[in-house]
Motif scaffolding. Structure first.
Motif, PDB file in Angstrom:
ATOM      1  N   PRO A   1       0.819  -1.209   0.000  1.00 41.69           N
ATOM      2  CA  PRO A   1       0.000   0.000   0.000  1.00 41.69           C
ATOM      3  C   PRO A   1       0.853   1.259   0.000  1.00 41.69           C
ATOM      4  O   PRO A   1       2.052   1.210   0.332  1.00 41.69           O
ATOM      5  N   PRO A   2       0.280   2.391  -0.366  1.00 42.37           N
ATOM      6  CA  PRO A   2       1.004   3.655  -0.207  1.00 42.37           C
ATOM      7  C   PRO A   2       1.506   3.781   1.225  1.00 42.37           C
ATOM      8  O   PRO A   2       0.763   3.522   2.169  1.00 42.37           O
ATOM      9  N   SER A   3       2.761   4.161   1.388  1.00 37.13           N
ATOM     10  CA  SER A   3       3.379   4.082   2.712  1.00 37.13           C
ATOM     11  C   SER A   3       4.207   5.311   3.036  1.00 37.13           C
ATOM     12  O   SER A   3       4.882   5.875   2.181  1.00 37.13           O
ATOM     13  N   ILE A   4       4.144   5.686   4.314  1.00 34.38           N
ATOM     14  CA  ILE A   4       5.049   6.658   4.908  1.00 34.38           C
ATOM     15  C   ILE A   4       6.061   5.881   5.735  1.00 34.38           C
ATOM     16  O   ILE A   4       5.698   4.977   6.485  1.00 34.38           O
ATOM     17  N   VAL A   5       7.334   6.226   5.601  1.00 32.33           N
ATOM     18  CA  VAL A   5       8.391   5.661   6.440  1.00 32.33           C
ATOM     19  C   VAL A   5       9.090   6.822   7.132  1.00 32.33           C
ATOM     20  O   VAL A   5       9.530   7.768   6.464  1.00 32.33           O
ATOM     21  N   CYS A   6       9.183   6.767   8.448  1.00 33.69           N
ATOM     22  CA  CYS A   6       9.813   7.866   9.168  1.00 33.69           C
ATOM     23  C   CYS A   6      10.453   7.369  10.457  1.00 33.69           C
ATOM     24  O   CYS A   6      10.230   6.234  10.879  1.00 33.69           O
ATOM     25  N   TRP A   7      11.253   8.236  11.072  1.00 36.08           N
ATOM     26  CA  TRP A   7      11.967   7.892  12.290  1.00 36.08           C
ATOM     27  C   TRP A   7      12.363   9.185  12.983  1.00 36.08           C
ATOM     28  O   TRP A   7      12.259  10.280  12.429  1.00 36.08           O
ATOM     29  N   GLY A   8      12.835   9.071  14.217  1.00 32.52           N
ATOM     30  CA  GLY A   8      13.258  10.238  14.972  1.00 32.52           C
ATOM     31  C   GLY A   8      14.722  10.564  14.747  1.00 32.52           C
ATOM     32  O   GLY A   8      15.529   9.700  14.409  1.00 32.52           O
ATOM     33  N   GLU A   9      15.056  11.811  14.974  1.00 27.94           N
ATOM     34  CA  GLU A   9      16.450  12.239  14.852  1.00 27.94           C
ATOM     35  C   GLU A   9      17.338  11.530  15.874  1.00 27.94           C
ATOM     36  O   GLU A   9      18.492  11.182  15.569  1.00 27.94           O
ATOM     37  N   ILE A  10      16.817  11.302  17.076  1.00 27.59           N
ATOM     38  CA  ILE A  10      17.614  10.737  18.160  1.00 27.59           C
ATOM     39  C   ILE A  10      17.399   9.230  18.195  1.00 27.59           C
ATOM     40  O   ILE A  10      16.721   8.673  19.060  1.00 27.59           O
ATOM     41  N   GLU A  11      17.901   8.562  17.174  1.00 26.63           N
ATOM     42  CA  GLU A  11      17.796   7.104  17.053  1.00 26.63           C
ATOM     43  C   GLU A  11      19.169   6.544  16.708  1.00 26.63           C
ATOM     44  O   GLU A  11      20.057   7.269  16.248  1.00 26.63           O
ATOM     45  N   THR A  12      19.357   5.260  16.904  1.00 29.21           N
ATOM     46  CA  THR A  12      20.636   4.653  16.546  1.00 29.21           C
ATOM     47  C   THR A  12      20.796   4.608  15.036  1.00 29.21           C
ATOM     48  O   THR A  12      19.815   4.652  14.276  1.00 29.21           O
ATOM     49  N   GLY A  13      22.035   4.479  14.608  1.00 26.72           N
ATOM     50  CA  GLY A  13      22.306   4.405  13.180  1.00 26.72           C
ATOM     51  C   GLY A  13      21.618   3.241  12.512  1.00 26.72           C
ATOM     52  O   GLY A  13      21.148   3.352  11.374  1.00 26.72           O
TER      53      GLY A  13
ATOM     54  N   GLU B   1      12.788  12.256   8.533  1.00 24.82           N
ATOM     55  CA  GLU B   1      13.296  12.179   9.898  1.00 24.82           C
ATOM     56  C   GLU B   1      12.687  13.322  10.696  1.00 24.82           C
ATOM     57  O   GLU B   1      12.637  14.456  10.219  1.00 24.82           O
ATOM     58  N   MET B   2      12.233  13.030  11.913  1.00 22.75           N
ATOM     59  CA  MET B   2      11.582  14.043  12.736  1.00 22.75           C
ATOM     60  C   MET B   2      12.574  14.648  13.727  1.00 22.75           C
ATOM     61  O   MET B   2      13.097  13.947  14.588  1.00 22.75           O
ATOM     62  N   PRO B   3      12.844  15.937  13.596  1.00 26.05           N
ATOM     63  CA  PRO B   3      13.831  16.583  14.467  1.00 26.05           C
ATOM     64  C   PRO B   3      13.458  16.482  15.943  1.00 26.05           C
ATOM     65  O   PRO B   3      12.277  16.571  16.313  1.00 26.05           O
ATOM     66  N   ALA B   4      14.483  16.280  16.766  1.00 26.48           N
ATOM     67  CA  ALA B   4      14.361  16.314  18.231  1.00 26.48           C
ATOM     68  C   ALA B   4      13.458  15.231  18.799  1.00 26.48           C
ATOM     69  O   ALA B   4      13.072  15.301  19.962  1.00 26.48           O
ATOM     70  N   ARG B   5      13.143  14.215  17.999  1.00 26.28           N
ATOM     71  CA  ARG B   5      12.332  13.099  18.496  1.00 26.28           C
ATOM     72  C   ARG B   5      13.204  11.856  18.626  1.00 26.28           C
ATOM     73  O   ARG B   5      14.110  11.626  17.823  1.00 26.28           O
ATOM     74  N   ASN B   6      12.907  11.052  19.649  1.00 26.39           N
ATOM     75  CA  ASN B   6      13.629   9.798  19.824  1.00 26.39           C
ATOM     76  C   ASN B   6      12.714   8.619  19.505  1.00 26.39           C
ATOM     77  O   ASN B   6      11.549   8.792  19.130  1.00 26.39           O
ATOM     78  N   HIS B   7      13.235   7.426  19.687  1.00 17.35           N
ATOM     79  CA  HIS B   7      12.517   6.211  19.328  1.00 17.35           C
ATOM     80  C   HIS B   7      11.208   6.060  20.092  1.00 17.35           C
ATOM     81  O   HIS B   7      10.283   5.406  19.600  1.00 17.35           O
ATOM     82  N   PHE B   8      11.114   6.676  21.260  1.00 13.82           N
ATOM     83  CA  PHE B   8       9.963   6.452  22.131  1.00 13.82           C
ATOM     84  C   PHE B   8       8.922   7.562  22.057  1.00 13.82           C
ATOM     85  O   PHE B   8       7.719   7.289  22.134  1.00 13.82           O
ATOM     86  N   ASP B   9       9.357   8.800  21.895  1.00  9.90           N
ATOM     87  CA  ASP B   9       8.359   9.876  21.872  1.00  9.90           C
ATOM     88  C   ASP B   9       7.881  10.228  20.469  1.00  9.90           C
ATOM     89  O   ASP B   9       6.880  10.918  20.309  1.00  9.90           O
ATOM     90  N   VAL B  10       8.565   9.729  19.436  1.00  4.31           N
ATOM     91  CA  VAL B  10       8.175  10.076  18.075  1.00  4.31           C
ATOM     92  C   VAL B  10       6.740   9.654  17.774  1.00  4.31           C
ATOM     93  O   VAL B  10       5.998  10.366  17.091  1.00  4.31           O
ATOM     94  N   ILE B  11       6.313   8.531  18.304  1.00  3.78           N
ATOM     95  CA  ILE B  11       4.987   8.001  17.961  1.00  3.78           C
ATOM     96  C   ILE B  11       3.857   8.800  18.592  1.00  3.78           C
ATOM     97  O   ILE B  11       2.714   8.733  18.128  1.00  3.78           O
ATOM     98  N   THR B  12       4.149   9.585  19.619  1.00  2.00           N
ATOM     99  CA  THR B  12       3.084  10.390  20.216  1.00  2.00           C
ATOM    100  C   THR B  12       2.628  11.511  19.287  1.00  2.00           C
ATOM    101  O   THR B  12       1.610  12.150  19.537  1.00  2.00           O
ATOM    102  N   ASP B  13       3.381  11.736  18.203  1.00  2.00           N
ATOM    103  CA  ASP B  13       2.963  12.714  17.191  1.00  2.00           C
ATOM    104  C   ASP B  13       1.986  12.124  16.170  1.00  2.00           C
ATOM    105  O   ASP B  13       1.556  12.839  15.264  1.00  2.00           O
ATOM    106  N   LEU B  14       1.641  10.876  16.296  1.00  4.99           N
ATOM    107  CA  LEU B  14       0.925  10.156  15.243  1.00  4.99           C
ATOM    108  C   LEU B  14      -0.282  10.915  14.708  1.00  4.99           C
ATOM    109  O   LEU B  14      -0.504  10.958  13.494  1.00  4.99           O
TER     110      LEU B  14
END
Length: 336
Positions: free
Chosen positions: A242-254, A278-291
């Motif tokens: 399906p049409p897809s968005i792929v994203c991640w936080g700036e503060i994530e591992t390589g 990539e979402m600036p200033a977001r980490n692996h855990f708080d990025v999803i609260t922007d959903l």
């Protein structure tokens, strides 16, 4: 064969065991303590339940964990309050969220924070539970999530949302499960109904599970070289995805960034990628609260898929077009 991305050969082959343990431990980027973020999930989910009616613990299967919570906007005929949609008006979209937790933690009860934003746009929202490791394999979990999507599709008329506009979102391990739900011609399961899911929102996911073998993460998962390929989306063609968005936080591992980019490239080559960022200033855990939070990169992208047509006319889900063959401009050359 080494995995190849837009930037060349994956660096994963050069990581030793300690490197892989660190790279696949997302809390390593935030000092190791992710408990405050789990508390935030719980607090935001409690607020959602306090403010909005929900159908709790709807069973999509026979196993104890095979349940989901469903929030319906007033326009849905299955809603507990408000007026149902008038004949001829557009049916609401449904956003289905699959939680993360490395397939062994968290639950739907901590995953309701996306409901208020979806409801504010007139869309329905569902959060899934699935059987966690070590009580189920990752393969079992993939099958459960696909079963849940079938159940939600089959019950669309009962609850009053649009069966042709079911968008699936997932975070971390949940993004992996959402990606697996979007696979076509997957050898281990019958096809989902045509157009299910209508779109995918894949946040900070892991799409090749083989690097987890030999890490402590695998203690509960029991992944092996013999079973990991069938449940790794990067090893499957994305044609028909399906049409897809792929994203991640700036503060994530390589490695989390690399895996997201690698899967975005696969989707782009198949004409299924609509956005990658990539979402600036977001980490692996708080990025999803922007959903479903307006004014954020992730929230605006997701909510655009859930909004009813501006004129109120009845029509099926109108999604942004993917860009065939487009490679998005993230080249992670600085990864270890």
């Amino acid at each position: 064969m080494a995995l190849r991305t837009a930037c060349g050969v994956s660096p994963v082959a050069h990581l030793n065991d300690a490197d892989r343990e660190r790279e696949y431990s997302p809390s390593s980027c935030i000092g190791g303590n992710y408990a405050p973020f789990i508390k935030a999930y719980a607090d935001l989910s409690a607020q959602a339940l306090a403010r909005h009616a929900a159908r709790r613990d709807l069973a999509y299967g026979a196993q104890p964990a095979q349940k989901l919570d469903l929030f319906l906007p007033a326009a849905c005929k299955g809603a507990t309050t408000g007026n149902s949609a008038e004949a001829g008006s557009a049916l609401p979209a449904l956003l289905v969220f699959i939680h993360g937790g490395y397939w062994q933690e968290l639950s739907k009860d901590l995953s309701l924070f996306g409901a208020p934003g979806a409801l504010a746009e007139g869309a329905a929202f569902a959060a899934l539970d699935y059987t966690l490791a070590p009580h189920a394999t990752v393969h079992d979990m993939v099958m459960e999530c696909r079963t849940a999507l079938r159940w939600l599709h089959a019950h669309a008329d009962e609850f009053g949302y649009d069966a042709s506009c079911i968008v699936v979102a997932g975070s971390s391990a949940g993004a992996h499960l959402a990606a697996m739900a979007g696979l076509r011609s997957w050898a281990d399961d019958a096809e989902l109904p045509v157009g299910l899911p209508a779109a995918s929102v894949l946040v900070s996911g892991i799409y090749d599970l083989s690097p987890l073998i030999g890490t402590s993460i695998n203690d509960a998962l029991s992944l092996t070289s013999a079973n990991v390929t069938a449940i790794s989306p990067l090893h499957w063609p994305a044609l028909g995805a399906p049409p897809s968005i792929v994203c991640w936080g700036e503060i994530e591992t390589g490695e989390f960034k690399r895996q997201s980019q690698a899967y975005a490239d696969v989707l782009a080559a198949a004409g299924a990628l609509t956005d990658c960022f990539e979402m600036p200033a977001r980490n692996h855990f708080d990025v999803i609260t922007d959903l479903t939070t307006p004014g954020t990169l992730l929230g605006d992208a997701c909510l655009a898929w859930l909004r009813a047509p501006a004129d109120g006319a009845a029509e099926s889900c109108a999604l942004p077009r993917a860009v065939p063959g487009r490679l998005f401009p993230f080249c992670l050359t600085d990864l270890p």
